[in-house]
Design a protein around this motif. Structure first.
Motif, PDB file in Angstrom:
ATOM      1  N   SER A   1       0.847  -1.190   0.000  1.00  0.00           N
ATOM      2  CA  SER A   1       0.000   0.000   0.000  1.00  0.00           C
ATOM      3  C   SER A   1       0.884   1.243   0.000  1.00  0.00           C
ATOM      4  CB  SER A   1      -0.936  -0.005   1.207  1.00  0.00           C
ATOM      5  OG  SER A   1      -0.190   0.216   2.366  1.00  0.00           O
ATOM      6  N   PHE A   2       0.402   2.268  -0.673  1.00  0.00           N
ATOM      7  CA  PHE A   2       1.195   3.479  -0.860  1.00  0.00           C
ATOM      8  C   PHE A   2       0.457   4.678  -0.275  1.00  0.00           C
ATOM      9  CE2 PHE A   2       2.603   0.493  -4.027  1.00  0.00           C
ATOM     10  CZ  PHE A   2       3.984   0.642  -4.009  1.00  0.00           C
ATOM     11  N   GLU A   3       1.221   5.614   0.240  1.00  0.00           N
ATOM     12  CA  GLU A   3       0.631   6.840   0.806  1.00  0.00           C
ATOM     13  C   GLU A   3      -0.191   7.585  -0.235  1.00  0.00           C
ATOM     14  OE1 GLU A   3       4.409   8.005   3.493  1.00  0.00           O
ATOM     15  OE2 GLU A   3       3.351   9.716   2.658  1.00  0.00           O
ATOM     16  N   ASN A   4       0.279   7.574  -1.475  1.00  0.00           N
ATOM     17  CA  ASN A   4      -0.425   8.297  -2.540  1.00  0.00           C
ATOM     18  C   ASN A   4       0.088   7.763  -3.883  1.00  0.00           C
ATOM     19  OD1 ASN A   4       1.869   9.998  -3.579  1.00  0.00           O
ATOM     20  ND2 ASN A   4       1.834  10.724  -1.452  1.00  0.00           N
ATOM     21  N   PRO A   5      -0.625   8.058  -4.950  1.00  0.00           N
ATOM     22  CA  PRO A   5      -0.254   7.500  -6.258  1.00  0.00           C
ATOM     23  C   PRO A   5       1.134   7.939  -6.737  1.00  0.00           C
ATOM     24  CG  PRO A   5      -2.457   8.425  -6.339  1.00  0.00           C
ATOM     25  CD  PRO A   5      -1.879   8.819  -5.013  1.00  0.00           C
ATOM     26  N   ARG A   6       1.578   9.110  -6.317  1.00  0.00           N
ATOM     27  CA  ARG A   6       2.897   9.556  -6.784  1.00  0.00           C
ATOM     28  C   ARG A   6       3.995   8.683  -6.185  1.00  0.00           C
ATOM     29  NH1 ARG A   6       2.579  16.168  -6.912  1.00  0.00           N
ATOM     30  NH2 ARG A   6       0.318  16.231  -7.108  1.00  0.00           N
ATOM     31  N   LEU A   7       3.791   8.283  -4.945  1.00  0.00           N
ATOM     32  CA  LEU A   7       4.800   7.409  -4.347  1.00  0.00           C
ATOM     33  C   LEU A   7       4.732   6.014  -4.965  1.00  0.00           C
ATOM     34  CD1 LEU A   7       4.837   8.552  -0.600  1.00  0.00           C
ATOM     35  CD2 LEU A   7       6.452   9.094  -2.421  1.00  0.00           C
TER      36      LEU A   7
ATOM     37  N   ARG B   1       0.601  20.405  -0.662  1.00  0.00           N
ATOM     38  CA  ARG B   1       1.520  20.286   0.466  1.00  0.00           C
ATOM     39  C   ARG B   1       1.128  19.155   1.409  1.00  0.00           C
ATOM     40  NH1 ARG B   1       5.799  22.800  -1.404  1.00  0.00           N
ATOM     41  NH2 ARG B   1       6.669  22.963   0.689  1.00  0.00           N
ATOM     42  N   ARG B   2      -0.049  18.593   1.218  1.00  0.00           N
ATOM     43  CA  ARG B   2      -0.465  17.543   2.159  1.00  0.00           C
ATOM     44  C   ARG B   2       0.066  16.164   1.779  1.00  0.00           C
ATOM     45  NH1 ARG B   2      -5.964  19.955   1.603  1.00  0.00           N
ATOM     46  NH2 ARG B   2      -5.820  18.482  -0.100  1.00  0.00           N
ATOM     47  N   ILE B   3       0.574  16.029   0.593  1.00  0.00           N
ATOM     48  CA  ILE B   3       1.097  14.706   0.251  1.00  0.00           C
ATOM     49  C   ILE B   3       2.613  14.767   0.035  1.00  0.00           C
ATOM     50  CG2 ILE B   3      -1.084  13.948  -0.784  1.00  0.00           C
ATOM     51  CD1 ILE B   3       0.325  14.257  -3.534  1.00  0.00           C
ATOM     52  N   ARG B   4       3.235  13.662   0.362  1.00  0.00           N
ATOM     53  CA  ARG B   4       4.680  13.585   0.156  1.00  0.00           C
ATOM     54  C   ARG B   4       4.981  13.033  -1.232  1.00  0.00           C
ATOM     55  NH1 ARG B   4       8.271  10.570   4.346  1.00  0.00           N
ATOM     56  NH2 ARG B   4       6.753   8.890   4.085  1.00  0.00           N
ATOM     57  N   THR B   5       6.084  13.467  -1.735  1.00  0.00           N
ATOM     58  CA  THR B   5       6.486  12.996  -3.054  1.00  0.00           C
ATOM     59  C   THR B   5       8.016  12.957  -3.096  1.00  0.00           C
ATOM     60  OG1 THR B   5       6.190  13.389  -5.428  1.00  0.00           O
ATOM     61  CG2 THR B   5       6.492  15.324  -4.043  1.00  0.00           C
ATOM     62  N   VAL B   6       8.562  12.253  -4.065  1.00  0.00           N
ATOM     63  CA  VAL B   6      10.028  12.173  -4.150  1.00  0.00           C
ATOM     64  C   VAL B   6      10.543  13.454  -4.803  1.00  0.00           C
ATOM     65  CG1 VAL B   6      11.988  10.968  -5.184  1.00  0.00           C
ATOM     66  CG2 VAL B   6      10.087   9.669  -4.213  1.00  0.00           C
ATOM     67  N   ALA B   7      11.335  14.204  -4.053  1.00  0.00           N
ATOM     68  CA  ALA B   7      11.835  15.493  -4.545  1.00  0.00           C
ATOM     69  C   ALA B   7      13.311  15.448  -4.887  1.00  0.00           C
ATOM     70  CB  ALA B   7      11.599  16.570  -3.494  1.00  0.00           C
ATOM     71  N   GLY B   8      14.022  14.481  -4.354  1.00  0.00           N
ATOM     72  CA  GLY B   8      15.451  14.454  -4.637  1.00  0.00           C
ATOM     73  C   GLY B   8      15.995  13.038  -4.674  1.00  0.00           C
ATOM     74  N   ILE B   9      16.965  12.852  -5.559  1.00  0.00           N
ATOM     75  CA  ILE B   9      17.727  11.601  -5.606  1.00  0.00           C
ATOM     76  C   ILE B   9      19.181  11.994  -5.441  1.00  0.00           C
ATOM     77  CG2 ILE B   9      18.528   9.692  -7.049  1.00  0.00           C
ATOM     78  CD1 ILE B   9      15.658   9.283  -6.604  1.00  0.00           C
ATOM     79  N   ASP B  10      19.845  11.376  -4.519  1.00  0.00           N
ATOM     80  CA  ASP B  10      21.261  11.658  -4.348  1.00  0.00           C
ATOM     81  C   ASP B  10      22.029  10.363  -4.157  1.00  0.00           C
ATOM     82  OD1 ASP B  10      23.805  12.258  -3.398  1.00  0.00           O
ATOM     83  OD2 ASP B  10      23.128  14.240  -2.802  1.00  0.00           O
ATOM     84  N   LEU B  11      22.636   9.929  -5.226  1.00  0.00           N
ATOM     85  CA  LEU B  11      23.472   8.723  -5.158  1.00  0.00           C
ATOM     86  C   LEU B  11      24.912   9.078  -5.527  1.00  0.00           C
ATOM     87  CD1 LEU B  11      21.119   6.041  -6.768  1.00  0.00           C
ATOM     88  CD2 LEU B  11      21.725   6.293  -4.370  1.00  0.00           C
ATOM     89  N   ASN B  12      25.312  10.284  -5.177  1.00  0.00           N
ATOM     90  CA  ASN B  12      26.686  10.684  -5.478  1.00  0.00           C
ATOM     91  C   ASN B  12      27.687   9.721  -4.852  1.00  0.00           C
ATOM     92  OD1 ASN B  12      25.871  12.893  -6.895  1.00  0.00           O
ATOM     93  ND2 ASN B  12      26.448  14.405  -5.344  1.00  0.00           N
ATOM     94  N   HIS B  13      28.756   9.464  -5.571  1.00  0.00           N
ATOM     95  CA  HIS B  13      29.865   8.668  -5.049  1.00  0.00           C
ATOM     96  C   HIS B  13      29.450   7.267  -4.624  1.00  0.00           C
ATOM     97  CE1 HIS B  13      32.716  12.076  -4.881  1.00  0.00           C
ATOM     98  NE2 HIS B  13      31.608  12.776  -4.703  1.00  0.00           N
ATOM     99  N   ALA B  14      28.492   6.692  -5.307  1.00  0.00           N
ATOM    100  CA  ALA B  14      28.045   5.358  -4.911  1.00  0.00           C
ATOM    101  C   ALA B  14      28.763   4.258  -5.687  1.00  0.00           C
ATOM    102  CB  ALA B  14      26.536   5.238  -5.103  1.00  0.00           C
ATOM    103  N   ASP B  15      29.469   4.618  -6.750  1.00  0.00           N
ATOM    104  CA  ASP B  15      30.199   3.636  -7.549  1.00  0.00           C
ATOM    105  C   ASP B  15      29.286   2.568  -8.157  1.00  0.00           C
ATOM    106  OD1 ASP B  15      32.555   2.696  -8.701  1.00  0.00           O
ATOM    107  OD2 ASP B  15      32.963   1.311  -7.057  1.00  0.00           O
ATOM    108  N   ILE B  16      28.059   2.952  -8.403  1.00  0.00           N
ATOM    109  CA  ILE B  16      27.091   2.012  -8.968  1.00  0.00           C
ATOM    110  C   ILE B  16      27.307   1.877 -10.476  1.00  0.00           C
ATOM    111  CG2 ILE B  16      24.630   1.778  -9.531  1.00  0.00           C
ATOM    112  CD1 ILE B  16      24.037   3.028  -6.792  1.00  0.00           C
ATOM    113  N   ALA B  17      27.198   0.655 -10.974  1.00  0.00           N
ATOM    114  CA  ALA B  17      27.233   0.426 -12.416  1.00  0.00           C
ATOM    115  C   ALA B  17      25.839   0.056 -12.885  1.00  0.00           C
ATOM    116  CB  ALA B  17      28.215  -0.694 -12.759  1.00  0.00           C
ATOM    117  N   GLY B  18      25.452   0.619 -14.010  1.00  0.00           N
ATOM    118  CA  GLY B  18      24.132   0.319 -14.547  1.00  0.00           C
ATOM    119  C   GLY B  18      23.748   1.387 -15.535  1.00  0.00           C
ATOM    120  N   TYR B  19      22.454   1.552 -15.734  1.00  0.00           N
ATOM    121  CA  TYR B  19      22.027   2.641 -16.617  1.00  0.00           C
ATOM    122  C   TYR B  19      20.755   3.256 -16.067  1.00  0.00           C
ATOM    123  CZ  TYR B  19      18.874  -0.824 -18.588  1.00  0.00           C
ATOM    124  OH  TYR B  19      17.920  -1.781 -18.740  1.00  0.00           O
ATOM    125  N   LEU B  20      20.315   4.298 -16.704  1.00  0.00           N
ATOM    126  CA  LEU B  20      19.120   5.007 -16.252  1.00  0.00           C
ATOM    127  C   LEU B  20      17.935   4.553 -17.093  1.00  0.00           C
ATOM    128  CD1 LEU B  20      20.516   8.656 -15.913  1.00  0.00           C
ATOM    129  CD2 LEU B  20      20.582   6.784 -14.252  1.00  0.00           C
TER     130      LEU B  20
END
Ligand code: NAG
Ligand code: NAG
Ligand code: NAG
Length: 501
Positions: A59-65, A110-129
């Motif tokens: 279950s999700f808080e809202n459809p955006r999540l 303002r009443r719902i939460r949503t993803v506003a930032g992604i920060d994976l700096n310096h994670a050394d992850i390999a893959g693609y977007l």
């Protein structure tokens, strides 16, 4: 189990990919090849059943999540290696608790939460977007610097209407300039440095309302367009590409310009005679190009300049005293040119480098033969370069400014040791206004270092610059008022900053 299989398929695809890339490694990626790569990326999803299936028991808080969950799960599946386990906790419906994911109240609700930032700096992850990242429609920051992401930038990024900072630096992205960034209406900070992008740079980049452009250390090959001077950037770094042709004369019209680095390209014109109009520029570096003609007298009117580097060009004539009297000048490097005179005041600068010129009585100059050969060539006619706009748009009369004051009341600029790589654009991390940050999620890991990649191989042998150098006034506050992840506006106790270019 299933994941292992996916990873094997992916690995196979990537091996295939690198094989087909190596075939054309001496040329550019053609449109077809780029499309091929993109299709591969999509295909890979098609093979897995097109998209992430959402477990109905979640279950999700809202459809955006819920959308964010789909995007992040698709991304997780596009990750081949995550040595520091950044994405290990990307499980379940509470995406706001995922490492590197930051939620905030939605701008339009303002009443719902949503993803506003992604920060994976310096994670050394390999893959693609994956294209699914376009589902993160409230994203304001996307920072993945210093990873091993490859492929291209998803087209669906065009749905990120609130994206304000995009930092893809120090990865393995390839192909043409990611034109999708030109369609991001909120974008202010664009950092593509240290990747494998190639080809030309769309001239629209310079008409876009950006505050910072970092495209250094790629394989762009391009002539700077005449609308270059329209760019409202405060920082632009083009170093270490293959730009050639003119330094556009429109450059002197850049109204917010603070730092500009052209280093190590193939620019081969004169410097604009009225360059002294750049009154707020603190860092000016055109070193390692093929510039000709004199150092214009008006450089002596660039009253804010602290770091001035014109080394390794084919400049000639005399160094005007006014330049060496600039009130904030800390380091002036003009070695490896063909200058024949320098004002005595230049020898009293805190740091300067005049080696390998044709300066009488100075040590370490070029041989008389070299100087004679160069100076016997016909003089350079800067007017012959036509580096200007077809219709001149600058005001007709420029009144010369008064000579720069020799004393100034403001506190002296911080000490910069400039034989080392110039400082990184640290001041930029204070760009988004801190007061508007309302955050409930935990702060990112302490080593997070916004918008700067880690030290790539450096050809200087000197020690790294001091930790944080604010050699410029804070940039003008942008209009942006959206959600922002924490830590912005704070000086970091981060590892030594990377070289600037
Ligand atoms: C990541 O997780 C794996 C498997 O749980 C573990 O073996 C490894 O030590 C972890 N790596 C780090 C850096 O924590
Ligand atoms: C998410 O994190 C918050 C704060 O750390 C915690 O209270 C909550 O239980 C977590 N939720 C889940 C589902 O892990
Ligand atoms: C320099 O900056 C000041 C203050 O931000 C601004 O008012 C001025 O227009 C700028 N001048 C130039 C030539 O960029």
């Amino acid at each position: 189990m299933k994941k292992t299989k996916t990873q094997i398929i992916l690995l196979f695809l990537l091996l295939n990919l690198s094989h087909s890339l190596s075939i054309s490694s001496h040329g550019s990626l053609s449109d077809n090849e780029v499309r091929h790569i993109q299709r591969r990326q999509l295909l890979e999803f098609a093979e897995r059943g097109e998209k992430v299936t959402v477990d109905p028991s979640l279950s999700f808080e809202n459809p955006r999540l819920r959308n964010a969950y789909i995007a992040l799960q698709a991304w997780k599946q596009a990750i081949l290696s995550d040595p520091f386990n950044f994405t290990a906790n990307w499980i379940g419906s509470n995406v706001c608790n995922y490492t590197g994911v930051f939620c905030s109240p939605a701008l339009d609700n303002r009443r719902i939460r949503t993803v506003a930032g992604i920060d994976l700096n310096h994670a050394d992850i390999a893959g693609y977007l994956p294209e699914e990242l376009g589902l993160l429609s409230d994203l304001a920051l996307f920072h993945v610097n210093s990873n091993r992401f490859c492929g291209t930038v998803p087209h669906r990024f065009n749905r990120l209407k609130l994206l304000f900072e995009l930092d893809l630096s120090n990865n393995r992205f390839a192909g043409k300039f990611p034109a999708v960034v030109l369609r991001l209406p909120s974008l202010k900070f664009l950092d593509l440095r240290f990747n494998e992008f190639e080809g030309t740079v769309p001239k629209e980049l310079f008409s876009k309302d950006l505050d910072a452009i970092f495209i250094n250390h790629n394989r762009f090959r391009f002539e700077l367009p005449e609308n270059f001077g329209d760019s409202p950037v405060s920082v632009i770094v083009l170093a270490n590409n293959r730009f050639h042709g003119c330094i556009p004369s429109s450059m002197v019209e850049m109204k917010n310009l603070n730092e500009i680095i052209f280093m190590n390209n193939g620019l081969n014109s004169c410097l604009p005679a009225d360059i002294g109009r750049l009154k707020n520029v603190t860092v000016f570096d055109v070193s390692f190009n093929e510039l000709v003609g004199p150092l214009p007298e008006s450089v002596g009117e660039m009253v804010s300049v602290e770091q001035l580097d014109v080394a390794h060009n084919k400049l000639s004539g005399k160094i005007p005293a006014s330049i060496c009297q600039l009130p904030k000048l800390e380091n002036f490097t003009f070695s490896y040119n063909f200058f024949t005179g320098e004002a005595p005041v230049c020898l009293r600068l805190p740091e300067f480098d005049d080696r390998r010129n044709c300066l009488p009585g100075r040590p370490a100059q070029r041989s008389p033969g070299q100087c004679k050969a160069f100076l016997s060539q016909p003089p350079v006619n800067c007017g012959s370069f036509s580096c200007g706009r077809s219709v001149p748009s600058r005001p007709p009369v420029v009144t010369p400014s008064p000579p720069p004051p020799l004393h100034y009341n403001s506190p002296p600029p911080p000490q910069v040791y400039y034989n080392s790589p110039p400082p990184p654009p640290v001041h930029y991390s204070s760009l988004p206004p801190p007061p508007q940050v309302h955050y409930s999620s935990p702060p990112p890991p302490p080593q997070v270092h916004y918008s700067s990649p880690p030290p790539p191989p450096v050809h200087h042998s000197s020690p790294p610059p001091p930790a944080v150098i604010h050699h410029s006034p804070p940039p003008p506050s942008p209009e942006y008022e959206g959600p922002l992840p924490p830590v912005i506006g704070v000086s970091y106790a981060s590892p030594p900053p990377p070289p600037f270019y």
